[in-house]
Scaffold this motif. Sequence first.
Motif, PDB file in Angstrom:
ATOM      1  N   UNK A  29      -4.980   0.636  -1.418  1.00 10.31           N
ATOM      2  CA  UNK A  29      -6.016   0.597  -2.442  1.00 10.31           C
ATOM      3  C   UNK A  29      -5.513  -0.079  -3.713  1.00 10.31           C
ATOM      4  N   UNK A  30      -4.249   0.161  -4.065  1.00  5.32           N
ATOM      5  CA  UNK A  30      -3.693  -0.514  -5.241  1.00  5.32           C
ATOM      6  C   UNK A  30      -3.592  -2.020  -5.000  1.00  5.32           C
ATOM      7  N   UNK A  31      -3.212  -2.414  -3.789  1.00  7.92           N
ATOM      8  CA  UNK A  31      -3.112  -3.831  -3.451  1.00  7.92           C
ATOM      9  C   UNK A  31      -4.475  -4.508  -3.532  1.00  7.92           C
ATOM     10  N   UNK A  32      -5.497  -3.860  -2.979  1.00  2.83           N
ATOM     11  CA  UNK A  32      -6.848  -4.437  -3.007  1.00  2.83           C
ATOM     12  C   UNK A  32      -7.346  -4.572  -4.439  1.00  2.83           C
ATOM     13  N   UNK A  33      -7.091  -3.548  -5.261  1.00  2.00           N
ATOM     14  CA  UNK A  33      -7.540  -3.601  -6.662  1.00  2.00           C
ATOM     15  C   UNK A  33      -6.824  -4.715  -7.421  1.00  2.00           C
ATOM     16  N   UNK A  34      -5.644  -5.132  -6.918  1.00  2.00           N
ATOM     17  CA  UNK A  34      -4.883  -6.212  -7.544  1.00  2.00           C
ATOM     18  C   UNK A  34      -5.122  -7.546  -6.838  1.00  2.00           C
ATOM     19  N   UNK A  35      -6.251  -7.621  -6.116  1.00  2.00           N
ATOM     20  CA  UNK A  35      -6.658  -8.871  -5.453  1.00  2.00           C
ATOM     21  C   UNK A  35      -5.621  -9.358  -4.450  1.00  2.00           C
ATOM     22  N   UNK A  36      -5.027  -8.404  -3.710  1.00  2.00           N
ATOM     23  CA  UNK A  36      -4.053  -8.677  -2.655  1.00  2.00           C
ATOM     24  C   UNK A  36      -2.786  -9.361  -3.173  1.00  2.00           C
ATOM     25  N   UNK A  37      -2.466  -9.136  -4.443  1.00  2.00           N
ATOM     26  CA  UNK A  37      -1.203  -9.616  -4.999  1.00  2.00           C
ATOM     27  C   UNK A  37      -0.227  -8.436  -5.041  1.00  2.00           C
ATOM     28  N   UNK A  38       0.904  -8.576  -4.380  1.00  2.00           N
ATOM     29  CA  UNK A  38       1.865  -7.482  -4.287  1.00  2.00           C
ATOM     30  C   UNK A  38       2.615  -7.287  -5.599  1.00  2.00           C
ATOM     31  N   UNK A  39       3.012  -6.050  -5.854  1.00  2.00           N
ATOM     32  CA  UNK A  39       3.859  -5.744  -7.005  1.00  2.00           C
ATOM     33  C   UNK A  39       5.289  -6.126  -6.643  1.00  2.00           C
TER      34      UNK A  39
END
Length: 439
Positions: free
Chosen positions: A321-331
């Motif tokens: 969910x965090x990845x999707x909210x970040x437009x599939x950009x990884x931390x």
Amino acid sequence: MSYRPSSDAPEWLSDKGVINEVMFCKEFTELYPMKYINNKFITVDGETTLDKVSAQVGNMLIPHVSTSLARKVKSLTDALKLYCHTDKLITCSDEIHLLNGVLKTSGRFIPEKRFCINRLNVHYRQNQTEPTIFLNFLRDMLEDEDIMTLQEYLGYCLIPSTRGQSMLFIIGNGGEGKSRIGVVMKHIFGGSMIESKLHRIEADRFARANLQNKLLMIDDDMQLEALTSTGYIKNLITAETPVDIEIKGQQSFQAELCARFLCFGNGSPKALYDRTDGFSRRLIILTTKPIPKDRMVDRFIADKMVAEKDKIFSWMFAGLQRLISNNYCFSISEKSKRNVADMMSDNCNVIEFLQDDSAVVFGGEYQTSCTDLYEAYCSWCNANALSILKRETFVNWIKSNQGKYSIKYTCNIPSNNGRRVRGFRGIYVKYIPNIIERV
């Protein structure tokens, strides 16, 4: 007599022992609902094997048939392929199929089973607590920022999508327990995961067929040899359209593949000939912490973590969910970015050459010919005991990356004999002794 007469014989078996294949298929699919898609039997729990279907057919026949059982089973299994054939099963990238229902990426849970390609071997429970043992294991192995990256990547593998366009490597010196992560993932993904070798994806044209209907491929002991090619791997990481796969003895066909790669090893991945950013920009490389000297090895740690698999799934889902909210950009941590940069430098020593202030200097007032630049590079490699790239490869790499170094390729560089030759503006070669013969 090829059958056993019985007063309670099924409708699909005549009094002369003749099997009505259509009626048999109808009764069979009422007992075992399934579809046949792309040469695979798909049940409500995901893909099943041909052997299992044949065994189920055989179990229905055994009470009524005494001879030629194998031939009848094969005939009826072939009939089931026709009876259950479906062109395509629509997969949704916002749905995760679990043992007790469907979980949407939005967090909405639907407590019912639906036909699917992949069903994970976990249950969804709301307000799940943290997987304490698993997280403590990760904290001993990785930095906190890298644990976030791993959480997002494992969550990314839960859905049939390649929008993240990345593959993950965890690199260590050995003994950290990296492969225990693969054991836990096997219990979570079940038949939706495959264990294989990354090098086989490029070298074995049949290996790619094993990725069909899989969410994850794990290489738990990656080879240190450099990949001779990277084309297929790059294509699969970013695949958004069907790709060509081949099965032995069959004509190749197009299939949608979404398997993500998770690799563990003792060294960073290397590409023998690929000097472009096309490979490196698809990589996430995490490195492990040093092993404490007083560390006590728990040989049952994998079993303890598997017992937390439902909790681990909820932790992975939070990462998704965090990845999707970040437009599939990884931390990605700074350490991980340096890992990729170091890997690129190891794969292509031109980068290190251009970063050496004793070898070259940059500036708008400078210019140098391809010949002088390449001879300086050869001498630098000789001094540093590094392999020398061919001249054409060297020049083409600099031309492809000239924007990064604020230089410009031109055919108008003055030479010592007064002629105009090919070279670069914006770079100057410092004097380097021991110029070696060009290769």
